[in-house]
Design an enzyme around this catalytic site. Sequence first.
Site, mmCIF file in Angstrom:
data_model
loop_
_atom_site.group_PDB
_atom_site.id
_atom_site.type_symbol
_atom_site.label_atom_id
_atom_site.label_comp_id
_atom_site.label_asym_id
_atom_site.label_seq_id
_atom_site.Cartn_x
_atom_site.Cartn_y
_atom_site.Cartn_z
ATOM 1 N N ASP A 184 40.423 35.981 52.330
ATOM 2 C CA ASP A 184 39.616 36.950 51.502
ATOM 3 C C ASP A 184 38.963 37.826 52.473
ATOM 4 O O ASP A 184 38.222 37.756 53.193
ATOM 5 C CB ASP A 184 38.568 36.082 50.817
ATOM 6 C CG ASP A 184 37.827 36.914 49.815
ATOM 7 O OD1 ASP A 184 38.325 38.071 49.709
ATOM 8 O OD2 ASP A 184 37.198 36.276 49.049
ATOM 9 N N HIS A 186 37.582 40.419 51.160
ATOM 10 C CA HIS A 186 36.406 40.563 50.343
ATOM 11 C C HIS A 186 35.908 42.148 50.322
ATOM 12 O O HIS A 186 34.603 42.423 50.101
ATOM 13 C CB HIS A 186 35.093 39.682 51.019
ATOM 14 C CG HIS A 186 34.208 39.199 49.976
ATOM 15 N ND1 HIS A 186 33.218 39.694 49.729
ATOM 16 C CD2 HIS A 186 34.185 37.918 49.614
ATOM 17 C CE1 HIS A 186 32.652 38.845 48.784
ATOM 18 N NE2 HIS A 186 33.220 37.758 48.697
ATOM 19 N N GLU A 210 43.372 38.278 49.882
ATOM 20 C CA GLU A 210 42.556 38.811 48.777
ATOM 21 C C GLU A 210 41.748 39.865 48.962
ATOM 22 O O GLU A 210 41.194 40.332 50.194
ATOM 23 C CB GLU A 210 41.711 37.539 48.556
ATOM 24 C CG GLU A 210 40.841 37.908 47.157
ATOM 25 C CD GLU A 210 40.076 36.640 46.742
ATOM 26 O OE1 GLU A 210 38.978 36.800 46.026
ATOM 27 O OE2 GLU A 210 40.691 35.531 47.043
ATOM 28 N N GLU A 236 38.685 40.212 40.984
ATOM 29 C CA GLU A 236 37.479 39.563 40.700
ATOM 30 C C GLU A 236 36.579 40.709 40.225
ATOM 31 O O GLU A 236 35.804 40.449 39.610
ATOM 32 C CB GLU A 236 37.053 38.604 41.652
ATOM 33 C CG GLU A 236 36.513 39.368 42.992
ATOM 34 C CD GLU A 236 35.901 38.712 44.105
ATOM 35 O OE1 GLU A 236 34.855 38.580 44.434
ATOM 36 O OE2 GLU A 236 36.838 38.007 44.714
ATOM 37 N N ASP A 258 38.040 37.147 36.511
ATOM 38 C CA ASP A 258 36.903 36.347 36.440
ATOM 39 C C ASP A 258 36.565 35.936 34.997
ATOM 40 O O ASP A 258 36.349 36.735 34.342
ATOM 41 C CB ASP A 258 35.727 36.852 37.188
ATOM 42 C CG ASP A 258 34.653 35.690 37.240
ATOM 43 O OD1 ASP A 258 34.271 35.076 36.198
ATOM 44 O OD2 ASP A 258 34.152 35.425 38.469
ATOM 45 N N HIS A 285 39.041 34.043 39.774
ATOM 46 C CA HIS A 285 37.884 33.910 40.563
ATOM 47 C C HIS A 285 36.999 33.043 39.699
ATOM 48 O O HIS A 285 36.857 33.192 38.535
ATOM 49 C CB HIS A 285 37.400 35.275 40.614
ATOM 50 C CG HIS A 285 36.318 35.587 41.281
ATOM 51 N ND1 HIS A 285 34.753 35.556 40.984
ATOM 52 C CD2 HIS A 285 35.850 35.458 42.722
ATOM 53 C CE1 HIS A 285 33.794 35.787 41.700
ATOM 54 N NE2 HIS A 285 34.483 35.456 43.142
#
Length: 382
Positions: A184, A186, A210, A236, A258, A285
């Site tokens: 990830d 992020h 990700e 996400e 999500d 997510h």
Amino acid sequence: MTKIVRVETFLVPPRWLFVRIETDSGIVGWGEATCEGRSETVRTAVEQLSELLIGRDALRIEDHWQLMTKGSFYRGGPILASAVSGLDQALWDIAGKHFGAPVHQLLGGPVRDRIRVYGWVGGDEPAEVADHIAEQVAAGLTAVKMNASGRMSPVASVAELDGVVRRVAAAREVLGDDRDVAVDFHGRFTLANARRVAPLLEPFRPFFLEEPVVPENSHLIGEFVRSTTTPVSTGERLYSRQEFLPVLQAGIAVAQPDVSHAGGITEVRKIAALAEVYDVQLAPHCPLGPLALAACLQVGFATPNYLIQEQSIGIHYNADAEVLDYVVDRTPFDFADGHIARLTGPGLGVEIDENAVRLADKRGHSWRGPTWRHPDGSFAEW
């Protein structure tokens, strides 16, 4: 008609917002409207949206979704979408209980009997990463996800880049060739950094990379996709089919809506159908609570292009409460060979301990995400 008579919210530790909808027939539905660090704001949004639901038929889920999302001149965004998500999950829970069937049966019936799951692992040093992964493997998982890094300089140093590589190499050493590691980014990487590090990770065969860029820079993700052979995932922090369309067109391989942020079961199901058109898999997510996890799984059991499910059972950063602390029966969430078996109970398939939730709400929480700065004092993405 199954009339909605009451809507309540519960702000419970460690960082979740539960929604409870009660009907005149005595059926109660639960959902999760958590928006990490902003749940108090979402709570107010749920209270306002509930004005549209009181007195109406709980089983008109699509009609309610349309009204909640389009019944105001200002719409969308994480706060309103999270509020809609929790209410939508609770309405599906009511429908399943009304008909005596799990939600996935109402979505067309199961297409699989189990869903593969993964857990998140921490660790700033390779040895810590290895230890945390070994714990997840011992818990029965066959896949994990890890952060590529902490804060990153806009143009990374050699030491920063090598640190990413060392941590992923340590993960692969523990996992071997039969298990998977997702990495990830992020949103902490600039596009330049992401493009530099992606080829360095290819020898370790990540499951996917990700969120290589922040969501507001989704127009750049196609350049990253073209720079690597590794599957790319994101989503996400995207809240609708319309926001997913550009990244699907850009060539991502895995979509990660999500269910507590992107309009609930109703919208995530539609995102999945749109993703299928682009030969993209779904891996929602979900570092959240039991209701969000159950809602994800219900979508997954009825969705053909469902790859894997994130879950946070046992995750280290949940303080004051664990994912299953508010659940009466934990066994439906047991891992077997890295999978969770198909949920068979009515509605979301999870029974909430209402007394525990009401007591926890009295404690509440004020969870906030960390803020980081670079050594020169400038703000850093987290």
